[in-house]
Design an enzyme around this catalytic site. Structure first.
Site, PDB file in Angstrom:
ATOM      1  N   LYS A  32       0.879  -1.306  -0.124  1.00 45.72           N
ATOM      2  CA  LYS A  32      -0.172   0.030   0.496  1.00 45.72           C
ATOM      3  C   LYS A  32       1.022   1.032  -0.072  1.00 45.72           C
ATOM      4  O   LYS A  32       2.111   1.233   0.589  1.00 45.72           O
ATOM      5  CB  LYS A  32      -0.464  -0.016   1.355  1.00 45.72           C
ATOM      6  CG  LYS A  32      -1.460   0.935   1.585  1.00 45.72           C
ATOM      7  CD  LYS A  32      -3.078   1.303   1.805  1.00 45.72           C
ATOM      8  CE  LYS A  32      -3.370   1.970   3.067  1.00 45.72           C
ATOM      9  NZ  LYS A  32      -4.624   1.251   3.946  1.00 45.72           N
ATOM     10  N   LEU A  40      -5.882   8.985   3.297  1.00 41.46           N
ATOM     11  CA  LEU A  40      -6.754   7.083   4.309  1.00 41.46           C
ATOM     12  C   LEU A  40      -7.774   6.932   4.489  1.00 41.46           C
ATOM     13  O   LEU A  40      -8.617   6.610   5.136  1.00 41.46           O
ATOM     14  CB  LEU A  40      -5.453   6.452   4.464  1.00 41.46           C
ATOM     15  CG  LEU A  40      -3.962   6.647   4.261  1.00 41.46           C
ATOM     16  CD1 LEU A  40      -2.845   5.712   5.520  1.00 41.46           C
ATOM     17  CD2 LEU A  40      -3.604   5.953   3.142  1.00 41.46           C
ATOM     18  N   SER A  96      -9.119   1.715   3.266  1.00 42.42           N
ATOM     19  CA  SER A  96      -8.642   2.923   2.039  1.00 42.42           C
ATOM     20  C   SER A  96      -7.027   1.861   1.365  1.00 42.42           C
ATOM     21  O   SER A  96      -6.210   2.729   0.624  1.00 42.42           O
ATOM     22  CB  SER A  96      -7.985   3.812   2.634  1.00 42.42           C
ATOM     23  OG  SER A  96      -6.670   3.075   4.284  1.00 42.42           O
ATOM     24  N   SER A  97      -7.169   0.625   1.553  1.00 39.20           N
ATOM     25  CA  SER A  97      -6.306   0.244   0.898  1.00 39.20           C
ATOM     26  C   SER A  97      -7.469  -1.133  -0.914  1.00 39.20           C
ATOM     27  O   SER A  97      -6.798  -1.808  -1.071  1.00 39.20           O
ATOM     28  CB  SER A  97      -5.661  -1.370   1.525  1.00 39.20           C
ATOM     29  OG  SER A  97      -5.406  -1.163   3.152  1.00 39.20           O
ATOM     30  N   ILE A 150      -7.963   0.570  10.058  1.00 35.75           N
ATOM     31  CA  ILE A 150      -8.364   1.287  11.019  1.00 35.75           C
ATOM     32  C   ILE A 150      -9.451   1.447  11.379  1.00 35.75           C
ATOM     33  O   ILE A 150     -10.362   2.523  11.948  1.00 35.75           O
ATOM     34  CB  ILE A 150      -7.647   3.013  11.199  1.00 35.75           C
ATOM     35  CG1 ILE A 150      -7.072   3.140  12.431  1.00 35.75           C
ATOM     36  CG2 ILE A 150      -8.200   3.625  10.935  1.00 35.75           C
ATOM     37  CD1 ILE A 150      -6.229   4.623  12.539  1.00 35.75           C
ATOM     38  N   GLY A 151     -10.596   1.273  10.382  1.00 39.46           N
ATOM     39  CA  GLY A 151     -11.419   1.701  10.478  1.00 39.46           C
ATOM     40  C   GLY A 151     -12.292   0.070   9.873  1.00 39.46           C
ATOM     41  O   GLY A 151     -13.740   0.169   9.567  1.00 39.46           O
ATOM     42  N   GLY A 152     -11.222  -0.583   8.554  1.00 44.67           N
ATOM     43  CA  GLY A 152     -12.161  -1.650   7.840  1.00 44.67           C
ATOM     44  C   GLY A 152     -11.157  -1.569   6.389  1.00 44.67           C
ATOM     45  O   GLY A 152     -11.709  -2.471   5.732  1.00 44.67           O
ATOM     46  N   SER A 153     -10.231  -0.229   6.487  1.00 41.45           N
ATOM     47  CA  SER A 153      -9.357  -0.612   5.583  1.00 41.45           C
ATOM     48  C   SER A 153      -8.480  -2.305   4.733  1.00 41.45           C
ATOM     49  O   SER A 153      -8.316  -1.506   3.195  1.00 41.45           O
ATOM     50  CB  SER A 153      -8.195   0.585   5.501  1.00 41.45           C
ATOM     51  OG  SER A 153      -8.980   1.354   5.820  1.00 41.45           O
TER      52      SER A 153
END
Length: 571
Positions: A134, A183, A209-210, A230-233
């Site tokens: 990433k 991100l 974000s990935s 960090i939240g589902g990335s």
């Protein structure tokens, strides 16, 4: 008066000219970055063509179809050469990025790494495996941009610990993948490198974000990637793109990264983890990373090697399950996926126990969002200084720009409406901030209290693992930025810092699409309607479930994911 007016007019004109000059400077930097990106693609295409001319008999499709474990075995025994495998994946990555715009940059030093692994005395577990990383994960000699113009001037001087360990294990990092600006979005676009598309449907987002990783691996241009969450990335792109992805306990893998600009100390930690086409690939990657090399390079990582015995166990599991968290009801196909997986697990003699996660509304607004917007979003807004804000982030940025007093008034006005109309306040504009250090400490304490309560409920039911939904199917591009709070299903396990992984188990059917027309969500509010629009037109797209274990039990989480994967494939 006329002198004052003249001064005012000249000041205004000077301000307009200055703003135009700043904007022009930003545009020039962005154009230069895109030129560099294009040059890199051309150079790589030329190198691939030269290899093709030298070795015309390569069976590209046969190599690309090999699962990671089999590919690793062939490379170890020498029946495939690392150079052949690398150039096969480079060629495929060129094709995939042409269709989806998933790559930010090729890593030309992959040629040097190719030579380096052949000099190593022992072949590492990932010997000769091409790997994508990433954008924000530091690789020496390259940028770590986070999609921000301010980061286009700083070249990273050293590899992150994770990249160092991957190289020592024989892996060949060959590409850096695109991300959303800053991100902080689960779409995948930024003003510099543009929008990344889902390889299964170009109207859809690959998640974020990935997202660049998701699109590249799903398109077949990489066999293994490293993302962050960090939240589902990691889990959201895995769900949107039909991949397996693991978010470990944050401290299980090294976070040390000299070039990262988008990190802030927070009680909700970011985790790095693998993304791939199957669960065995994730397990091999974790096994390779959890080695003495990493424990020596980063002493803050607990020296816990991969527990093969737990991963390969076949003992029946006691599985907690739920198909909705009660905060943001998911589309019918995602709940169907949990139901069908639950039935398959029961038929395979696992014990299934209903489980209800406590207080998700409180967790989402008071614990998760308040963590990131404790200062009213000022630290986040600072990263956009001297930058053009991506259109997909404008609504979030504008909410953060609302003065604190206006936010307080909004919250007061909307609170009675919430009770009256049963509306969930799903907007960052209404989040309260931490007004003092004491309040911040109290906020951190509340997260610990919630973790303790959650673990107590888990222990009470004597659970091994939990099966639950994940957001999906893939959203139409542009929608994730408008529905930040739809990520409650993944966000929970960042707050708890539990290992959580995603496994694709099905695809969207015509029946699912028909059922979606009747979807009312929680209370048929504007956000529920928007979710319905975001996921419409998804027939044939992947549908996944989420698997969770207690902290430090990545092997058990992966073992459960493997069980789910095996049962879904049998079905």
């Amino acid at each position: 008066t006329s002198a004052a007016l003249a001064l005012l007019c000249s000041s205004a004109a000077a301000m307009v000219i200055w703003k135009w000059l700043v904007k022009r400077q930003i545009q020039k930097k962005m154009e230069e970055a895109r030129r560099t990106q294009d040059d890199g693609v051309k150079k790589m295409a030329k190198a691939v063509q030269q290899f093709r001319e030298q070795v015309p008999s390569v069976q590209t499709d046969a190599i690309l179809s090999l699962p990671l474990l089999e590919l690793a075995e062939r490379l170890q025994e020498g029946s495939l050469s690392p150079k052949t495998v690398l150039y096969t994946y480079l060629e495929k990555a060129l094709e995939v990025t042409q269709q989806t715009n998933c790559l930010r940059h090729f890593i030309p030093e992959c040629e040097e790494q190719l030579q380096e692994i052949q000099r190593q005395r022992e072949k590492g577990l990932l010997y000769g495996i091409p790997i994508s990383i990433k954008d924000h994960i530091s690789h020496q000699g390259h940028l770590s941009t986070c999609g921000l113009v301010q980061c286009l001037d700083t070249v990273v001087q050293e590899d992150s610990v994770l990249v160092k360990v991957l190289k020592r294990q024989g892996a060949i990092p060959f590409a850096m993948t695109n991300v959303p600006q800053s991100l902080f979005n689960y779409d995948c676009s930024n003003p510099i490198f543009g929008q990344t598309l889902n390889p299964f449907n170009y109207q859809k987002s690959p998640g974020g974000s990935s997202g660049g990783e998701g699109a590249l691996i799903a398109g077949g241009g990489s066999i293994l990637g490293i993302g962050s969450d960090i939240g589902g990335s990691i889990r959201l792109p895995s769900s949107f793109c039909g991949l397996c992805g693991l978010k470990p306990t944050a401290e299980r893998l090294s976070q040390w990264d000299p070039g990262s600009v988008c990190s802030h100390p927070t009680p909700v930690p970011c985790a790095l983890g693998p993304m791939a086409r199957d669960v065995d690939s994730l397990a091999l990657c974790m096994k390779a990373l959890l080695c003495q090399e990493m424990f020596q390079l980063d002493p803050t990582v607990p020296p816990i090697p991969f527990n093969e015995e737990v991963y390969s166990s076949s003992a029946p599991l006691r599985v907690g399950y739920y198909d909705t968290d009660g905060y943001f009801p998911l589309p019918p196909c995602m709940r169907r996926a949990v139901r069908e997986t639950r039935e398959a697990l029961q038929a395979a003699r696992h014990q299934l126990v209903p489980f209800s996660p406590p207080g998700i509304h409180y967790v989402m607004t008071e614990l998760f969002l308040k963590t990131f917007f404790a200062d009213g979003g000022r630290a986040w807004l600072d990263v956009f200084t001297g930058d053009i804000v991506d259109p997909n982030l404008k609504s979030q940025v504008n909410c953060c720009k609302i003065p604190r007093l206006v936010k307080k008034l909004l919250a007061l006005i909307l609170k009675p409406l919430q009770l009256l109309l049963l509306l969930k306040l799903k907007n960052v504009a209404t989040i309260s901030t931490c007004r003092s250090v004491k309040e911040m400490w109290n906020h951190h304490h509340q997260i610990e209290v919630y973790r303790t309560e959650f673990i107590a409920r888990w222990r009470e039911l004597q659970l091994d693992v939990v099966l639950c939904p994940v957001l999906g199917p893939a959203f139409t591009t542009g929608y994730p930025g408008k529905l930040l709070t739809a990520i409650s299903s993944t966000m929970l396990y960042n707050v708890l810092n539990f290992p959580a992984g995603v496994v694709p188990v099905s695809t969207v059917t015509e029946a699912d699409e028909e059922e979606l027309k009747l979807y009312r969500g929680c209370c048929d509010d504007p956000w529920d309607q928007m979710l319905k629009e975001a996921v419409a037109g998804a027939v044939g797209l992947p549908v996944a479930v989420q698997c969770v274990a207690l902290p430090w039990q990545e092997e058990l989480c992966l073992r459960f994911m493997k069980e789910v994967e095996t049962l879904s494939r049998e079905k």
